[in-house]
Motif scaffolding. Structure first.
Motif, PDB file in Angstrom:
ATOM      1  N   THR A 179       4.481  -1.420   0.897  1.00 50.75           N
ATOM      2  CA  THR A 179       4.840  -2.834   0.738  1.00 50.75           C
ATOM      3  C   THR A 179       6.299  -3.059   1.090  1.00 50.75           C
ATOM      4  OG1 THR A 179       3.200  -3.090  -1.031  1.00 50.75           O
ATOM      5  CG2 THR A 179       4.903  -4.788  -0.866  1.00 50.75           C
ATOM      6  N   TRP A 180       7.167  -2.147   0.619  1.00 53.06           N
ATOM      7  CA  TRP A 180       8.613  -2.276   0.832  1.00 53.06           C
ATOM      8  C   TRP A 180       9.190  -0.990   1.398  1.00 53.06           C
ATOM      9  CZ3 TRP A 180       9.490  -7.198   0.195  1.00 53.06           C
ATOM     10  CH2 TRP A 180       8.771  -7.906  -0.763  1.00 53.06           C
ATOM     11  N   SER A 199      10.507  -5.952   3.807  1.00 55.71           N
ATOM     12  CA  SER A 199       9.052  -6.007   3.636  1.00 55.71           C
ATOM     13  C   SER A 199       8.388  -5.272   4.795  1.00 55.71           C
ATOM     14  CB  SER A 199       8.564  -7.453   3.594  1.00 55.71           C
ATOM     15  OG  SER A 199       8.825  -8.122   4.814  1.00 55.71           O
ATOM     16  N   ARG A 201       5.250  -5.912   5.631  1.00 57.98           N
ATOM     17  CA  ARG A 201       4.532  -7.011   6.282  1.00 57.98           C
ATOM     18  C   ARG A 201       5.537  -8.003   6.845  1.00 57.98           C
ATOM     19  NH1 ARG A 201       2.449 -12.109   4.740  1.00 57.98           N
ATOM     20  NH2 ARG A 201       3.346 -11.962   2.637  1.00 57.98           N
ATOM     21  N   ILE A 209       5.596 -15.227   0.398  1.00 54.74           N
ATOM     22  CA  ILE A 209       5.383 -13.976  -0.325  1.00 54.74           C
ATOM     23  C   ILE A 209       4.126 -14.095  -1.185  1.00 54.74           C
ATOM     24  CG2 ILE A 209       6.737 -14.573  -2.391  1.00 54.74           C
ATOM     25  CD1 ILE A 209       7.928 -11.729  -2.244  1.00 54.74           C
ATOM     26  N   SER A 210       3.378 -13.007  -1.272  1.00 59.75           N
ATOM     27  CA  SER A 210       2.174 -13.025  -2.105  1.00 59.75           C
ATOM     28  C   SER A 210       2.558 -12.808  -3.566  1.00 59.75           C
ATOM     29  CB  SER A 210       1.211 -11.926  -1.657  1.00 59.75           C
ATOM     30  OG  SER A 210       1.716 -10.650  -2.033  1.00 59.75           O
ATOM     31  N   ASP A 212       1.472 -10.593  -5.661  1.00 56.83           N
ATOM     32  CA  ASP A 212       1.684  -9.169  -5.914  1.00 56.83           C
ATOM     33  C   ASP A 212       3.021  -8.695  -5.349  1.00 56.83           C
ATOM     34  OD1 ASP A 212      -0.719  -8.984  -7.228  1.00 56.83           O
ATOM     35  OD2 ASP A 212      -1.821  -8.132  -5.517  1.00 56.83           O
ATOM     36  N   GLU A 213       3.373  -9.189  -4.151  1.00 55.05           N
ATOM     37  CA  GLU A 213       4.658  -8.823  -3.557  1.00 55.05           C
ATOM     38  C   GLU A 213       5.816  -9.352  -4.388  1.00 55.05           C
ATOM     39  OE1 GLU A 213       3.425  -8.668   1.185  1.00 55.05           O
ATOM     40  OE2 GLU A 213       3.903 -10.577   0.204  1.00 55.05           O
ATOM     41  N   SER A 216       6.155  -7.107  -7.462  1.00 51.28           N
ATOM     42  CA  SER A 216       6.670  -5.779  -7.131  1.00 51.28           C
ATOM     43  C   SER A 216       8.128  -5.841  -6.674  1.00 51.28           C
ATOM     44  CB  SER A 216       5.810  -5.120  -6.046  1.00 51.28           C
ATOM     45  OG  SER A 216       5.878  -5.847  -4.827  1.00 51.28           O
ATOM     46  N   LEU A 217       8.529  -6.944  -6.022  1.00 54.41           N
ATOM     47  CA  LEU A 217       9.925  -7.086  -5.615  1.00 54.41           C
ATOM     48  C   LEU A 217      10.836  -7.186  -6.830  1.00 54.41           C
ATOM     49  CD1 LEU A 217      12.082  -7.510  -3.416  1.00 54.41           C
ATOM     50  CD2 LEU A 217      11.600  -9.959  -3.547  1.00 54.41           C
TER      51      LEU A 217
END
Length: 299
Positions: A179-180, A199, A201, A209-210, A212-213, A216-217
């Motif tokens: 993801t990152w 990112s 993606r 941004i989603s 989940d992202e 997590s960020l």
């Protein structure tokens, strides 16, 4: 000769190649130490820098003038204009440059591509460094390439400006979890311990941004902040991003190291570090992360 390379295009390539080589020579000369002088005397004309610059002036400037006049004549610039700029007579400039013997380029297309790559890597903060073909786009009927995402280009192995970083940052990535990616920022533009979160993606900003992202960020910033402080001794770690350098989501974690102003004044001129300092900071941050992970996992 490729159909879209006119005589003017070829002359421009020859001139540009000469300018590139001279630029590299001058940059190298600036960083060369002077020759040691016995007895503590001041360096004289025999110093490395003075000799190198003198050699460049003697050898390169006449060749550069030849290439420049070749370019001007390919563009049908009159001899009278050249004479006026050189402060000599038209007869003199015709005698000197009327039969210029400039070494042709073996592969003009390869030369243009090499100039593109050199410009992108060396120009750094200039806006045209973000353009993939800053030189070849000026030639003949070539079609300029579209502006690109420098983060995606970097990981695809394409040349990018120095401020965009390298696919393998100093000390390697601290995080690459699908993801990152997290690695040290480019050393010429950021102080030791600066981390860049990118990112995996391709998307622009927080509007894309989603959930989940986003979660997590936030956890990633929390996880990294204290180890950065421990590794650098910084009282604050600035979290900053504007997505202006390239349209790809990224966030900077910048430790305020040294005797510098805080807040916005610091972000304007955060400092820089060496490759060795960045690598050492990454190793220290990695060690601090590893020491915390068992505790965090059990929390």
């Amino acid at each position: 000769m490729p159909a879209h390379f006119s005589e003017s295009d070829l002359a421009r390539l020859i001139l540009s190649t000469r300018l590139r080589d001279l630029s590299d020579e001058l940059r190298t000369a600036v960083a060369e130490p002077d020759s040691p002088v016995a007895g503590g005397a001041r360096p004289g004309p025999g110093s490395t820098l003075a000799e190198r610059i003198w050699q460049l002036l003697d050898g390169e400037i006449p060749a550069l003038q030849d290439a420049l006049v070749g370019y001007l004549r390919a563009r049908e610039t009159p001899w009278s204009w050249i004479a006026e700029r050189t402060g000599t007579s038209e007869d003199d400039v015709r005698a000197r440059w009327g039969r210029i013997d400039v070494t042709p380029l073996a592969d003009p297309q390869a030369s243009a591509a090499a100039l593109d790559e050199w410009y992108v890597r060396q120009a750094q903060v200039e806006p045209l460094a973000q353009v993939a073909d800053p030189v070849s786009r000026l030639l003949g009927d070539s079609v300029p390439q579209q502006e690109r995402c420098l983060i995606c280009a970097k990981y695809a192995g394409e040349p990018v400006p120095a401020w965009a970083g390298r696919p393998v940052p100093p000390g390697g990535h601290l995080v690459d979890d699908g993801t990152w990616r997290v690695g040290h920022g480019p050393t010429g533009f950021w102080p030791r311990g600066t981390l860049l979160i990118e990112s995996r993606r391709h998307f622009l900003d927080h509007t894309e941004i989603s959930p989940d992202e986003a979660v997590s960020l936030g956890l990633l910033v929390r996880r990294l902040t204290d180890p950065i402080k421990e590794a650098t001794g910084a009282p604050r770690v600035h979290v900053w991003s504007c997505m202006e350098g390239t349209p790809h989501f990224h966030t900077w974690l910048v430790p305020r190291v040294g005797e510098v102003q805080s807040g916005r004044a610091f972000i304007g001129r955060p400092g820089h570090c060496t490759e060795a300092e960045a690598t050492e900071a990454v190793h220290a941050i990695r060690k601090a992360l590893e020491s915390r992970e068992p505790t965090e996992a059990g929390a």
